[in-house]
Design a protein around this motif. Sequence first.
Motif, short mmCIF file in Angstrom:
data_model
loop_
_atom_site.label_atom_id
_atom_site.label_comp_id
_atom_site.label_asym_id
_atom_site.label_seq_id
_atom_site.Cartn_x
_atom_site.Cartn_y
_atom_site.Cartn_z
N TYR A 66 0.81 -1.22 0.00
CA TYR A 66 0.00 0.00 0.00
C TYR A 66 0.84 1.28 0.00
O TYR A 66 0.32 2.37 0.15
CB TYR A 66 -1.07 -0.04 1.10
CG TYR A 66 -2.24 -0.87 0.60
CD1 TYR A 66 -3.15 -0.33 -0.32
CD2 TYR A 66 -2.36 -2.21 0.92
CE1 TYR A 66 -4.17 -1.10 -0.84
CE2 TYR A 66 -3.38 -2.99 0.39
CZ TYR A 66 -4.29 -2.42 -0.49
OH TYR A 66 -5.29 -3.19 -1.04
N PRO A 122 -0.13 2.28 -4.66
CA PRO A 122 -0.69 3.63 -4.84
C PRO A 122 0.31 4.61 -5.47
O PRO A 122 -0.09 5.48 -6.24
CB PRO A 122 -1.07 4.07 -3.42
CG PRO A 122 -1.24 2.81 -2.66
CD PRO A 122 -0.23 1.87 -3.24
N ARG A 173 -6.54 6.32 -3.16
CA ARG A 173 -5.23 5.73 -3.49
C ARG A 173 -4.34 6.72 -4.25
O ARG A 173 -3.12 6.71 -4.08
CB ARG A 173 -5.42 4.44 -4.28
CG ARG A 173 -6.10 3.39 -3.43
CD ARG A 173 -5.73 2.01 -3.83
NE ARG A 173 -6.70 1.05 -3.32
CZ ARG A 173 -6.61 -0.25 -3.50
NH1 ARG A 173 -5.61 -0.77 -4.18
NH2 ARG A 173 -7.52 -1.06 -3.00
#
Lengths: 104, 485
Positions: free
Chosen positions: B306, B310, B356
Amino acid sequence: MNAESPSLSIDDVRHVAKLARLAIPEARLDALQHELKAILGHIAQLQSVNTEGLEPMAHPLTLVNRLGEDVPEPGMPIADLLRNAPATEGVFLAVPKVLGGESS
Amino acid sequence: MSSDLVQIRNDIRDRTTTAREVVDQTLARIAQSNTVLNAYHEVFDDEARSAADHVDQEIAAGKPVGALAGVPIAIKDNIVTRIGRTTCSSRILENYRSPFDATAIVRLVNAGAVIVGKTNLDEFAMGSSCEKCAWGVVRNPWDSTRVPGGSSGGSAAAVAANLCAAALGSDTGGSIRQPAALCGVVGFKPTYGRISRYGLVAFGSSLDQIGPITHSVRDAALLYQCMAGDDPHDSTCAPRPVEDVVTTLEETPKSFRVGLPAQYRKGNSPAVDAAVAHAVEFFRGMGATIVDIDLPLTDVGISTYYVIAPAEASSNLARFDGIRYGHRTKSASAKELFDLYAQSRAEGFGPEVQRRIMLGTYVLSAGYYDAYYRRALQIRRLIKHEFDAAFEKCDVILGPTSPTAAFPIAGMTDPLAMYMCDVYTVNTNIAGICGISLPAGFDETSSKPLPVGIQLQAQAFAEPTLLKIARAYERVQGGRAHPKI
């Protein structure tokens, strides 16, 4: 910065939204700040891993530059490409004026 | 009619049935079920019928036909096709029509496949539930009150409900394997770079991989073989020959080692743990050596993912700016270019995609790049090292695909909790290795039985071994069960 307890102000969220070219409504900023802080709070666990001396790995493959033959190839027809454009003028894409308005 | 792709292909070739008959039956089933399931966003009735007729004419004329001649295949709507639209289940691409076909599509069509339609996904492949689709939620064929998983949930639901012979998905952090597990079908993510990404709308360019979602391992091997291999349009496509995985599929290795990571045993539902335990006994029974292995960075994988995914997404999705294609704001206040970009994007992208993009922009921004992005890339190397060390001790790693069976629609509202569903799948992409999810029984504790999946992972480019071992498991399991719809 302090990644253990991310301090992300509303102004920070506004700044990032500007960098990201997203017109986030004022009413949404508060909730977005909380969501991002929760995610960044979890991601803070990265700080606990010892990464000393490790080369960053941007890609899973060992890549080398791959050169193509320098020969012309047919491109896509302009009409096909313009078909998806939201606004056109002749064979051009139409956009608002690029240089600022009153401030320029 | 059989649902198995290889069987359908053989029946068409032997003229036991016709491609037209197969496609007509498929379209009839779609017409019957899709209003409930919402697996497809667009169905190509006319094009599919005429492609099928063409295959039948070739066969009637005694001409040689391709390995997929006449089989109806569904395409995740983030893979571009000349026919129909390619929307990525996003309003920003609501009316986008691709001027070209993705390489994977070209190769399927060249092998005779009939493209029946485009399937729904979590917008831009960001999600694990198919609830974040601009065209409505997709429902699980086993229980329509539950999610099909994501992001390739439309493809997995379409295969599970027999609305196609097979489907394509894309997998950035588990988006093929997790919905396959939740829908009780096979989902195969090949090694990074095995199938060209040309024409796959980019999400995380160093993680994305196209792969098949199928009724069987045999079907997955065939589709993989038809699509894999170098492509001049994608410089990150691996320039190495593709082994024959189809004719060697039944040759189970005489001896092989199955690795069980200690870190894959916590937080799973009892049915998921039982499915893995059952698979261990099966592999032990066929003479495999079971070895304990250690993957201590399993949990850290989610955080690493993550940051990296992103970050890459924020860069890739910068192209959607309302200028050359896609949604452009009609707001009169967007007089200047900056406002046109920002308003078009805010109107076109859904909340998860915006979240994101924000996260990715933040971790790449001045002052935070080193602490987040650079550090995540360093940990990525550690994760790769961890897998390399594990694959010294074993040939495949066995574990769950997802910690639980399908969860109820609207039952998971916290974005972070949703991210945790990917704990067993993201590291496959981070390291660029291959993995496959196999149907492995059911969770019977809910009102309706829900499929459970197991995952096998193997070293980069070890697809032949992975598929043979997966096939051995499938042969004994007796293939997948079918939902009543």
